[in-house]
Scaffold this active site. Structure first.
Site, mmCIF file in Angstrom:
data_model
loop_
_atom_site.group_PDB
_atom_site.id
_atom_site.type_symbol
_atom_site.label_atom_id
_atom_site.label_comp_id
_atom_site.label_asym_id
_atom_site.label_seq_id
_atom_site.Cartn_x
_atom_site.Cartn_y
_atom_site.Cartn_z
ATOM 1 N N THR A 155 -14.001 -3.791 -8.371
ATOM 2 C CA THR A 155 -15.221 -3.715 -9.172
ATOM 3 C C THR A 155 -15.075 -2.591 -10.186
ATOM 4 O O THR A 155 -14.911 -1.423 -9.814
ATOM 5 C CB THR A 155 -16.439 -3.463 -8.271
ATOM 6 O OG1 THR A 155 -16.524 -4.509 -7.291
ATOM 7 C CG2 THR A 155 -17.722 -3.440 -9.087
ATOM 8 N N LYS A 191 -22.838 2.933 -5.385
ATOM 9 C CA LYS A 191 -21.922 3.416 -6.436
ATOM 10 C C LYS A 191 -21.875 2.453 -7.615
ATOM 11 O O LYS A 191 -21.721 2.880 -8.768
ATOM 12 C CB LYS A 191 -20.519 3.642 -5.876
ATOM 13 C CG LYS A 191 -19.714 2.375 -5.641
ATOM 14 C CD LYS A 191 -18.267 2.669 -5.335
ATOM 15 C CE LYS A 191 -17.472 1.381 -5.109
ATOM 16 N NZ LYS A 191 -17.277 0.595 -6.343
ATOM 17 N N ARG A 225 -20.133 4.923 4.519
ATOM 18 C CA ARG A 225 -20.288 5.412 3.152
ATOM 19 C C ARG A 225 -21.725 5.221 2.684
ATOM 20 O O ARG A 225 -22.269 4.120 2.742
ATOM 21 C CB ARG A 225 -19.320 4.686 2.212
ATOM 22 C CG ARG A 225 -17.860 5.047 2.426
ATOM 23 C CD ARG A 225 -16.946 4.185 1.568
ATOM 24 N NE ARG A 225 -16.982 2.778 1.951
ATOM 25 C CZ ARG A 225 -16.339 1.815 1.309
ATOM 26 N NH1 ARG A 225 -15.626 2.103 0.233
ATOM 27 N NH2 ARG A 225 -16.413 0.564 1.731
ATOM 28 N N CYS A 239 -20.515 -0.243 -1.877
ATOM 29 C CA CYS A 239 -20.641 -1.083 -3.073
ATOM 30 C C CYS A 239 -21.930 -0.832 -3.841
ATOM 31 O O CYS A 239 -21.900 -0.250 -4.926
ATOM 32 C CB CYS A 239 -20.539 -2.558 -2.685
ATOM 33 S SG CYS A 239 -18.895 -3.052 -2.148
ATOM 34 N N PHE A 295 -33.219 -11.020 1.090
ATOM 35 C CA PHE A 295 -33.176 -9.657 0.582
ATOM 36 C C PHE A 295 -34.556 -9.106 0.231
ATOM 37 O O PHE A 295 -34.674 -8.081 -0.419
ATOM 38 C CB PHE A 295 -32.233 -9.541 -0.634
ATOM 39 C CG PHE A 295 -30.795 -9.668 -0.246
ATOM 40 C CD1 PHE A 295 -30.066 -8.566 0.134
ATOM 41 C CD2 PHE A 295 -30.170 -10.906 -0.234
ATOM 42 C CE1 PHE A 295 -28.738 -8.683 0.511
ATOM 43 C CE2 PHE A 295 -28.842 -11.028 0.141
ATOM 44 C CZ PHE A 295 -28.124 -9.919 0.520
ATOM 45 N N ARG A 320 -19.210 -9.715 1.822
ATOM 46 C CA ARG A 320 -20.196 -8.950 2.582
ATOM 47 C C ARG A 320 -19.515 -8.436 3.840
ATOM 48 O O ARG A 320 -18.894 -9.226 4.564
ATOM 49 C CB ARG A 320 -21.385 -9.825 2.973
ATOM 50 C CG ARG A 320 -22.161 -10.396 1.793
ATOM 51 C CD ARG A 320 -23.003 -11.582 2.249
ATOM 52 N NE ARG A 320 -22.159 -12.611 2.844
ATOM 53 C CZ ARG A 320 -22.555 -13.416 3.843
ATOM 54 N NH1 ARG A 320 -23.759 -13.300 4.355
ATOM 55 N NH2 ARG A 320 -21.729 -14.328 4.316
ATOM 56 N N ASP A 379 0.855 -1.186 0.000
ATOM 57 C CA ASP A 379 0.000 0.000 0.000
ATOM 58 C C ASP A 379 0.886 1.228 0.000
ATOM 59 O O ASP A 379 2.025 1.183 0.482
ATOM 60 C CB ASP A 379 -0.927 0.003 1.229
ATOM 61 C CG ASP A 379 -2.175 0.835 1.014
ATOM 62 O OD1 ASP A 379 -2.045 2.072 0.946
ATOM 63 O OD2 ASP A 379 -3.282 0.261 0.929
#
Length: 469
Positions: A133, A278, A345, A275, A264, A166, A41
């Site tokens: 992604t 966006k 977020r 996720c 769901f 998840r 990183d």
């Protein structure tokens, strides 16, 4: 394209570029599975923390696995890309793809930078693997880019291996995934992926071997489907509110249809996090760029339904308070976008707290893990250190994130602390009868006031409750 394993070959050495949520989890789990791993990183503070056995975010079980992996000697962390290029046989790129400023598109600057940093340094045949992604077509573009940058030229190959983690279940989902997807352009690339995922494949985990474009599409298609299912039941909640119907009873009836199922299909405040919101926006944007935007135009309404739930939650809290929020003390229970996470977020809970504050409410926010991140996002809100402190003298209690601490709270104990026994169940996580029998006014999205309870049970495979018959 299937190839056999060669047991006399040494295990590939793995680098993981990016040590955020995805990268840190992947690096730790690869080391747990027996591979030598180097996590890389550009953030020295993050590298120092991980090297010392600390995790820079909340994820159940990951700190213990990190310390276990470090103790084996198979896991190290570094900021040195030269070291990474020399070390790795398979390089996983796990950097973020946030929403671009002033656009729905994905911002690919971190992806491009990571692949560029590797490609310019690699001088032997290795495999680069994207896990981030990304919009369809990214892998093909990056393949051309790295081959033009690398001394190897076209010998340098790229694969794509989307993640399906998840938050709250990341270690389990990495070590025991429900499927693996290999996006490859050659049998050699497939063989390298089979070598590096051998411990998981030995568990007979299903694997889909596909082209690069399909592998990119799998993740965004899965997220779009889940978002659509969540927004569908929340759209039905809007109909229920207009007609006096009960969305929980409706969901229970729908869940008994094997073609639909209950997972769901849970009404409430809607989805958030880094996720789904966006990704569906970026997918819609990319489809429009490709000239097929009409095919996924429904995702705009999926997003709109999801955002309307936040405003409607504020409406219900205002109704409970008697028509105005000015000076009303509201206990906001939850800030993270979901339980077992500190991720704020696009968090519906935090948006609701902010909207309440803007209408003049006196809001006390408490989240078991996300207070610090929430304070950075919205420093003007008041954050407290316990549920008891949040609900003290509250006029309305709003359950906004379904942490077990909130689901299991005693209505009598809470009632002894509040000024008025009024509760908004933004996640359909509470037993309405239990609260109403103790003198609470109970409201929930898509349900008539004082509606009877439809029992819910939490599914161990996902954080969304499934309906119990």
């Amino acid at each position: 394209m299937s190839t056999s394993q060669h047991n006399d070959q040494p295990a590939p050495r793995v680098t993981v570029i990016g040590t955020g949520y995805l990268g840190a989890t992947h690096a730790v789990c690869m080391a747990i599975m027996g591979f030598e791993v180097l996590g890389v990183d550009v953030d020295q503070r993050k590298i120092d923390l991980l090297s010392a056995g600390g995790v820079p975010f909340f994820e159940p079980g990951l700190p213990e696995k990190l310390q276990e992996a470090l103790a084996t000697g198979r896991l190290r962390f570094s900021t040195d890309f030269d070291e990474a290029a020399a070390f790795g046989d398979v390089h996983f790129v796990c950097v973020g793809t946030p929403q671009a400023p002033n656009s729905s598109a994905a911002d690919l600057k971190y992806v491009d930078a990571a692949f560029t940093a590797l490609a310019t340094r690699i001088d032997r045949k290795v495999l680069l693997v994207g896990k981030s992604t990304v919009p369809i077509g990214t892998a093909a573009r990056i393949t051309s880019m790295v081959q033009s940058l690398s001394p190897l030229g076209t010998e340098l190959e790229l694969a794509w291996n989307p993640e399906f983690l998840r938050e709250g279940f990341a270690v389990q989902d990495t070590l025991f995934p429900d499927r693996l997807v290999f996006g490859v352009s050659s049998s050699w690339a497939e063989q390298q992926l089979r070598r590096v995922f051998k411990p998981i494949l030995d568990l007979e985990t299903p694997v889909i071997v596909a082209d690069l474009a399909t592998s990119e599409l799998v993740k965004v298609a899965a997220n779009s489907f889940l978002a659509t299912k969540i927004s569908f039941i929340n759209a039905m909640a809007e109909i229920c509110e207009a007609t006096g119907a009960d969305v929980n009873q409706l969901a229970k009836a729908l869940s008994l249809d094997d073609r639909i199922g209950g997972r769901f299909l849970k009404p409430g405040l809607g989805f958030g996090g880094g996720c789904l919101p966006k990704d569906i926006r970026a997918f819609k944007h990319r489809a429009e760029e490709l000239g097929v935007g009409q095919a996924v135009s429904f995702l705009g309404e999926v997003d709109s339904i999801n955002n309307r739930r936040r405003v409607r939650t504020v409406d219900l809290i205002r109704e409970l308070a008697g028509g105005s929020l000015a000076g009303v003390r509201v206990a906001a229970l939850g800030a993270a976008f979901k339980p077992n996470s500190d991720d704020v977020r696009d968090a519906p809970a935090l948006d609701v707290a902010r909207l309440l504050y803007l209408e003049g409410a006196i809001v006390s926010v408490y989240d078991p893990q996300a207070n610090e991140n929430a304070h950075r996002a919205y420093p003007d809100l008041n954050y407290v250190d316990s549920m008891a402190e949040a609900v003290d003298k509250a006029d309305v209690v709003a359950l906004l994130t379904e942490w077990s601490e909130f689901r299991n709270a005693d209505p009598d104990a809470l009632g002894a602390l509040v000024s008025h026994r009024r509760i908004l169940d933004g996640r359909h996580a509470l037993n309405a009868n239990d609260y109403t029998s103790k003198g609470w006014q109970y409201r929930a999205l898509g349900r008539p006031a004082q509606a009877a309870t439809v029992e819910l049970a939490f599914d161990v495979r996902d954080e969304t409750p499934s309906l119990v018959v």
